[in-house]
Write a protein that holds these residues in place. Structure first.
Motif, PDB file in Angstrom:
ATOM      1  N   GLU A  67       0.826  -1.208   0.000  1.00 37.05           N
ATOM      2  CA  GLU A  67       0.000   0.000   0.000  1.00 37.05           C
ATOM      3  C   GLU A  67       0.860   1.258   0.000  1.00 37.05           C
ATOM      4  O   GLU A  67       0.560   2.223  -0.715  1.00 37.05           O
ATOM      5  CB  GLU A  67      -0.916   0.006   1.225  1.00 37.05           C
ATOM      6  N   GLN A  70       2.381   1.614  -3.529  1.00 38.52           N
ATOM      7  CA  GLN A  70       1.394   2.039  -4.518  1.00 38.52           C
ATOM      8  C   GLN A  70       0.983   3.482  -4.312  1.00 38.52           C
ATOM      9  O   GLN A  70       0.795   4.232  -5.283  1.00 38.52           O
ATOM     10  CB  GLN A  70       0.163   1.133  -4.459  1.00 38.52           C
ATOM     11  N   SER A  71       0.856   3.906  -3.065  1.00 39.05           N
ATOM     12  CA  SER A  71       0.491   5.293  -2.793  1.00 39.05           C
ATOM     13  C   SER A  71       1.590   6.247  -3.271  1.00 39.05           C
ATOM     14  O   SER A  71       1.307   7.311  -3.836  1.00 39.05           O
ATOM     15  CB  SER A  71       0.247   5.496  -1.293  1.00 39.05           C
ATOM     16  N   LEU A  73       3.746   5.606  -5.715  1.00 39.49           N
ATOM     17  CA  LEU A  73       3.706   5.584  -7.177  1.00 39.49           C
ATOM     18  C   LEU A  73       2.599   6.492  -7.712  1.00 39.49           C
ATOM     19  O   LEU A  73       2.805   7.281  -8.639  1.00 39.49           O
ATOM     20  CB  LEU A  73       3.473   4.158  -7.673  1.00 39.49           C
ATOM     21  N   THR A  74       1.417   6.362  -7.142  1.00 41.24           N
ATOM     22  CA  THR A  74       0.282   7.174  -7.582  1.00 41.24           C
ATOM     23  C   THR A  74       0.569   8.656  -7.384  1.00 41.24           C
ATOM     24  O   THR A  74       0.273   9.489  -8.266  1.00 41.24           O
ATOM     25  CB  THR A  74      -0.983   6.783  -6.809  1.00 41.24           C
ATOM     26  N   ALA A  75       1.180   9.006  -6.252  1.00 42.26           N
ATOM     27  CA  ALA A  75       1.485  10.405  -5.970  1.00 42.26           C
ATOM     28  C   ALA A  75       2.491  10.963  -6.971  1.00 42.26           C
ATOM     29  O   ALA A  75       2.300  12.057  -7.513  1.00 42.26           O
ATOM     30  CB  ALA A  75       2.013  10.545  -4.543  1.00 42.26           C
ATOM     31  N   ARG A  77       3.185   9.872  -9.997  1.00 38.95           N
ATOM     32  CA  ARG A  77       2.634   9.920 -11.357  1.00 38.95           C
ATOM     33  C   ARG A  77       1.686  11.095 -11.550  1.00 38.95           C
ATOM     34  O   ARG A  77       1.419  11.499 -12.677  1.00 38.95           O
ATOM     35  CB  ARG A  77       1.918   8.604 -11.660  1.00 38.95           C
ATOM     36  N   GLY A  78       1.189  11.662 -10.446  1.00 36.64           N
ATOM     37  CA  GLY A  78       0.284  12.797 -10.556  1.00 36.64           C
ATOM     38  C   GLY A  78       0.959  14.141 -10.471  1.00 36.64           C
ATOM     39  O   GLY A  78       0.293  15.180 -10.553  1.00 36.64           O
ATOM     40  N   THR A 178      10.093   7.181 -10.045  1.00 41.80           N
ATOM     41  CA  THR A 178       8.859   6.449 -10.352  1.00 41.80           C
ATOM     42  C   THR A 178       9.175   5.052 -10.857  1.00 41.80           C
ATOM     43  O   THR A 178       8.566   4.057 -10.425  1.00 41.80           O
ATOM     44  CB  THR A 178       8.036   7.217 -11.401  1.00 41.80           C
ATOM     45  N   ASN A 182       8.458   1.304  -9.273  1.00 41.95           N
ATOM     46  CA  ASN A 182       7.593   0.433 -10.055  1.00 41.95           C
ATOM     47  C   ASN A 182       8.208  -0.950 -10.281  1.00 41.95           C
ATOM     48  O   ASN A 182       7.497  -1.963 -10.234  1.00 41.95           O
ATOM     49  CB  ASN A 182       7.279   1.085 -11.404  1.00 41.95           C
ATOM     50  N   SER A 239       2.362  11.011   0.657  1.00 44.59           N
ATOM     51  CA  SER A 239       2.914   9.882  -0.102  1.00 44.59           C
ATOM     52  C   SER A 239       3.931  10.316  -1.149  1.00 44.59           C
ATOM     53  O   SER A 239       4.358   9.507  -1.982  1.00 44.59           O
ATOM     54  CB  SER A 239       1.807   9.053  -0.777  1.00 44.59           C
TER      55      SER A 239
END
Length: 304
Positions: A67, A70-71, A73-75, A77-78, A178, A182, A239
């Protein structure tokens, strides 16, 4: 001995702010002055507070680690833009000689427009050189006093439209972090630390050789990697990566001679999503064109 010194100088001149990303194989960039290492970058004791774990290893369950990864990574990528600062130390050695270089750098990355600039101060053998590297508008621009003797100008430029995607992947520290998050299976959350007043998770990443081969920003095809270790400090609140430390120990080949290269890079991610603009200064209008789309450099570069 003279040839050994020349080879060491080549590597130092080709090292540019990686690893202000990471290491990558020659990609047609003009020769630049850049960081080298020799002393590892230590965590400063005035802004880091450690919460140790009982066993010194994983402090979280597998599900929690997934978790957190993934958090993060998501942060990342945004992110639309980010500003970084840091230190890169590099030591390059042959069987008979070695040379160490240290540099500080500031990086601005406009991820939305795929533009970046690296401002870097390099210190080696009692000399200090300031240089800037811009990647934008299908072109690479470099400003360095080291270029003036060869090109008659402190500014050079190269059209890199055919390789812009590759250069962006190799130069962007945001992309590097990133990708590391990943692809790295051997990732452990070892605990929490306070970094620059912010509570963070401490992520230890040990990518395999196969995983390193997948990375867009780390091309080790021309050498042998003996060690690649990364530590990410990820905000428990947002994150986002607050700081990273990356260590690389490898053997590379330049002009047929084997060189041992050790690099330590610390990056502080000081600001995210500030609507920054990366634009060339007026002096760059007089930049001397170099090379075109063909490669003019055939040796590994280390980038901030």
């Amino acid at each position: 001995m003279q040839r050994t010194k020349a080879l060491l100088l080549v590597v130092v001149l080709l090292a540019t702010p990686v690893l202000a990303g990471c290491a990558d194989q020659g990609d047609g960039r003009p020769a630049t002055t850049a960081p080298a290492d020799g002393t590892s970058t230590e965590a400063s004791t005035d802004d880091v507070t450690t919460a140790p774990t009982d066993d010194g290893e994983s402090a979280f369950s597998d599900a929690e680690e997934r978790e957190i990864r993934q958090s993060a990574l998501t942060a990342l990528r945004g992110v639309s833009d980010v500003q970084l600062e840091g230190v890169l130390d590099q030591t390059v050695s042959t069987a008979t000689a070695s040379q160490s270089t240290s540099s500080t750098f500031d990086i601005t990355i406009d991820a939305a427009q795929r533009r970046l600039v690296v401002d870097q101060t390099v210190q080696s053998q009692g000399r200090t050189v300031n240089q800037s590297t811009y990647l934008l508008n299908d072109s690479l621009y470099i400003r360095s006093p080291a270029l003036e003797r060869q090109y008659g100008s402190q500014w050079v430029t190269q059209n890199v439209s055919e390789r812009y995607d590759q250069l962006w992947r190799n130069r962007s520290a945001l992309r590097l972090h990133t990708d590391l998050l990943n692809v790295t299976e051997n990732l452990t959350v070892t605990g929490t630390e306070t970094v620059r007043g912010e509570e963070t998770y401490v992520l230890s990443l040990r990518p395999s050789d196969a995983e390193l081969a997948e990375l867009s920003g780390v091309n080790f095809g021309g050498g042998e990697v003996h060690a690649f270790d990364a530590t990410f400090y990820v905000s428990t609140e947002t994150s986002l990566v607050v700081r990273s430390d990356i260590h690389v120990n490898e053997t590379v080949s330049v002009s047929g001679q084997a060189l041992q290269q050790v690099v330590d890079v610390r990056r502080d991610f000081v600001a995210y999503d500030r609507n920054v603009t990366v634009a060339l200064p007026p002096e760059a209008d007089d930049a001397v064109p170099v090379g075109g789309n063909r490669s003019v450099v055939h040796a590994r570069q280390v980038t901030a």
